[in-house]
Write a protein that holds these residues in place. Structure first.
Motif: not given
Length: 732
Positions: A464-478
């Protein structure tokens, strides 16, 4: 550097196989340099000698199974022919080992090389001695290294050797590189190892992080005191993710490292190797059931959807500043009133800028500059305040070389433009390797990581990059009903919290637009040529130069000068919109100076490059470095652009930029125009500047006195021609 024995291997292929025709390839270049072309040729030669009729560059299942059935062990007693042996010897040399004299004899030198090769691979325990087993042959016929290269880690190499030595006899496990670097192959080998230890049979163990693997890992938590294979696999995963822990038992030092990793990745800090930690070590998206507090999407946030997001625990919403398509995804771009809804429901928004960005050739320094100008304008249009980080998208699996050649220059253009022309920050959206390298280059303050794309080579094998702000992990519906919305579920690090208050939208009324080239290119060129001819500037030559001499000396025709200006129309438009002035005011002197380039200009440039002078007018706009420094400093002092004050010591660097970078030169022309207004005590140019003041500004571009006044009279006519067509374009 050429290797004579590699050259001999290439010559052997060419001689033995009719310059490659027998193998279905072109003649090899006998340059003595190992590369994939040579390894593919050797693979085809091996296939040919085994009687395979459909030859391929790939050492695939057919090649391996044929080798396993016919020659399960290759040595001095079993190698089928001298030619077959010469292929093996050639491969050894291309791999950096002593293959003998490529003489077809499996002699002591070959045996010693094979022994060393297997030791370096880590398989000598399972495959002792000097024979070549089929999987070892497969590992020989590729470009993988089995010694550390490019500052590889000795600890990672020992893990690679351990994996090879423990699992090479499993059907779908093939020898991985032992070069000291994490990679796609190493990442897959770790998943296979996990599956083997879970008891999965060959064929079931595929290296995919599926439900069976996940279920198995949930019952294999490791913690302080854990020893054996599971502890080794876990610590290997930590090390491959660049965590400084010892390989082997789960010690107190490992626990400390785990806690740091969990904290960095925003996992529950337990200090144990639990399922979520295993998942984050093994695949880029980790545990996709994790609850994120950030999301992004291509759907308008309505009040009902905002409530659904808030009820689901979301705080930060990524939305797109602009949608280049007029038909696809109609709600992708932030919609009118949407940011007010986000604010009203206590949510925050972080902006994303993406036009296309799905191939290497979408990325250049000029394109980065263009996109940055557009992003600034759209961010202001939507009301994003200073300090907002805008995420520029790299939405494809960029190879490392493409990052160097395309992505980094692109983001240099983005960063330079955002930094100089706004108070916004730069973020990058993309695979891990892209994000890390852009951040390391200083071109992005934060990363939005496309970790859902777990098969991307830029995610496999990279932490994971050292300056990560947001980590996109899955597409979901809420949500449900009117509140239902599909989103990408993202983990937030807290590095960027977006915005929850917005300025009124910035007006774009009356601003210049890109020229309608389809409608106006030809008539505009005709009018430019007619006007210049009328004042004594023909298509070519002029100023006392005959056409032949003028062409020989590198003169630029009116048409070429015009086409150069049109090639940068996007930049003239962007500068005019950013600075709120007429783009013809920037275009006119640039077009004129390009057309009027002459031998003394070329000689002056050469003198500066040779160190015989320290300054001269140069580049598209024929600007001096000293006046560029004054103009840029003035604009910085007035808050028109950002940047550190320039001094006389910056003159060489400024001159080089003016000479070598047309984009820098054109930008400097724009800033000089504003500075010139100050110099002659005129109001700052804007959308309503009078023709008299415009002529005075154009005259000041050439200094003072009668020659400058003549310059202004000549250029105001050119300005009028250009402004006529700019006006037609913006009126459409």
């Amino acid at each position: 550097m050429a290797d004579e024995l590699v050259r001999r291997a290439q010559r052997f292929i060419n001689t033995q196989y009719n310059n490659g025709a027998t193998l279905g390839i072109s003649k090899l270049s006998e340059d003595g340099k190992t590369g994939w072309t040579t390894m593919y040729a050797l693979t085809r030669a091996l296939q040919y000698e085994m009687g395979i009729t459909s030859l391929s560059d790939s050492f695939g299942p057919t090649t391996l199974s044929t080798l396993q059935s016919r020659y399960p062990v290759l040595n001095d007693s079993t190698v089928p022919s001298a030619i077959f042996c010469r292929i093996l010897q050639s491969a050894l040399y291309c791999k950096g080992y002593d293959g003998g004299e490529i003489d077809g004899i499996y002699n002591s030198r070959v045996k010693s090389a094979v022994t060393s090769l297997k030791q370096n691979m880590g398989v000598s325990g399972l495959f002792p001695g000097s024979s070549l087993e089929p999987k070892v042959v497969k590992g020989l016929f590729n470009m993988d290294a089995y010694v550390t290269v490019n500052s590889g880690s000795s600890t990672i190499r020992s893990i690679q050797q351990w994996l090879n030595g423990r699992y090479v006899n499993r059907r779908d496990f093939f020898i991985i590189p032992c070069d000291g670097h994490h990679s796609r192959d190493v990442a897959k080998s770790m998943l296979l190892a996990i599956q083997f230890e879970l008891g999965m049979a060959d064929g079931t163990a595929t290296g995919v992080f599926g439900p069976g693997t996940q279920a198995g890992l949930r019952s294999h938590t490791v913690s302080v005191g854990s020893t054996g294979t599971w502890a080794q696999l876990f610590t290997a995963g930590m090390i491959l993710n660049k965590r400084s822990v010892p390989f082997g038992d789960f010690t107190a030092a490992v626990k400390t490292g785990v806690e740091q990793f969990q904290s960095f990745s925003k996992l529950p800090v337990t200090g144990n190797g639990d399922f979520q930690t295993w998942a984050s070590l093994l695949v880029s998206y980790g545990d996709q059931s994790r609850k994120g507090t950030a999301c992004d999407g291509v759907t308008k946030i309505t009040p009902a959807r905002a409530q659904a997001l808030k009820d689901a625990g979301y705080l930060y919403i990524g939305r797109y500043l602009f949608n280049p398509s007029s038909t696809s995804l109609p709600e992708k771009q932030i919609q009118p009133g949407e940011l007010d809804t986000i604010k009203q429901y206590g949510l925050r928004c972080y902006p994303i800028y993406q036009t296309f960005g799905r191939a290497a050739d979408n990325f250049t320094y000029a394109q980065g500059t263009s996109e940055a100008f557009q992003a600034i304008e759209w961010a202001k249009y939507h009301g994003f305040k200073p300090g907002t980080i805008i995420y520029f998208a790299v939405d494809y699996d960029a190879m490392d070389g493409e990052i160097t050649d395309y992505i980094l220059p692109h983001f240099r253009g983005v960063m330079r433009t955002i930094g100089e022309n706004s108070s916004y920050g730069v973020g990058v959206y993309g695979p891990r390797n892209v994000c890390q390298r852009v951040g390391d280059a200083g071109y992005a303050a934060a990363s939005f990581v496309s970790d859902m794309s777990s098969g991307f080579s830029g995610n496999l094998g990279y932490p994971l990059p050292t300056n990560w702000a947001f980590d996109q992990i899955a597409t979901i519906t809420i949500g449900s009903g009117a509140g239902a919305i599909e989103i990408d579920n993202n983990i937030a690090s807290g590095r960027d919290t977006g915005q929850n208050d917005f300025n009124p939208p910035a007006s774009t009324t009356g601003l210049d637009t890109d020229l309608n080239k389809t409608a106006y290119r030809a008539p505009m060129l005709t009018d430019v040529k007619n006007y210049l001819t009328s004042i004594g500037v023909p298509e070519t030559g002029g100023d006392g130069w005959g056409d032949d001499d003028w062409v020989t000396l590198g003169g630029i025709s009116t048409t070429k000068a015009y086409d150069l200006v049109l090639s940068a129309d996007w930049l003239f438009t962007s500068l005019a919109r950013q600075l709120r002035l007429r783009k013809a005011l920037i275009q006119a002197p640039v077009l004129w100076e390009l057309r009027k380039l002459n031998p003394p200009d070329f000689a002056a440039d050469a003198a500066v490059k040779a160190g015989l002078d320290d300054d001269c007018s140069t580049g598209w706009g024929q600007i001096f470095a000293w006046v560029t420094i004054e103009a840029r400093n003035y604009c910085t002092q007035q808050g028109i652009i950002n940047g550190a004050p320039l001094t006389g010591s910056d003159k060489p660097a400024v001159w080089r930029s003016l000479n070598e970078d047309p984009l820098y030169n054109i930008r400097s022309v724009a800033y000089l125009t504003i500075y010139n207004a100050f110099q002659i005590n005129k109001p700052r140019p804007d959308l309503t500047t009078s023709l008299a003041d415009t002529q005075a500004l154009l005259a000041r571009y050439n200094g003072e006195g009668p020659n400058a006044e003549k310059y202004g009279r000549e250029l105001i006519g050119l300005y009028n021609v250009l402004e006529n067509y700019n006006n037609l374009s913006r009126s459409q």
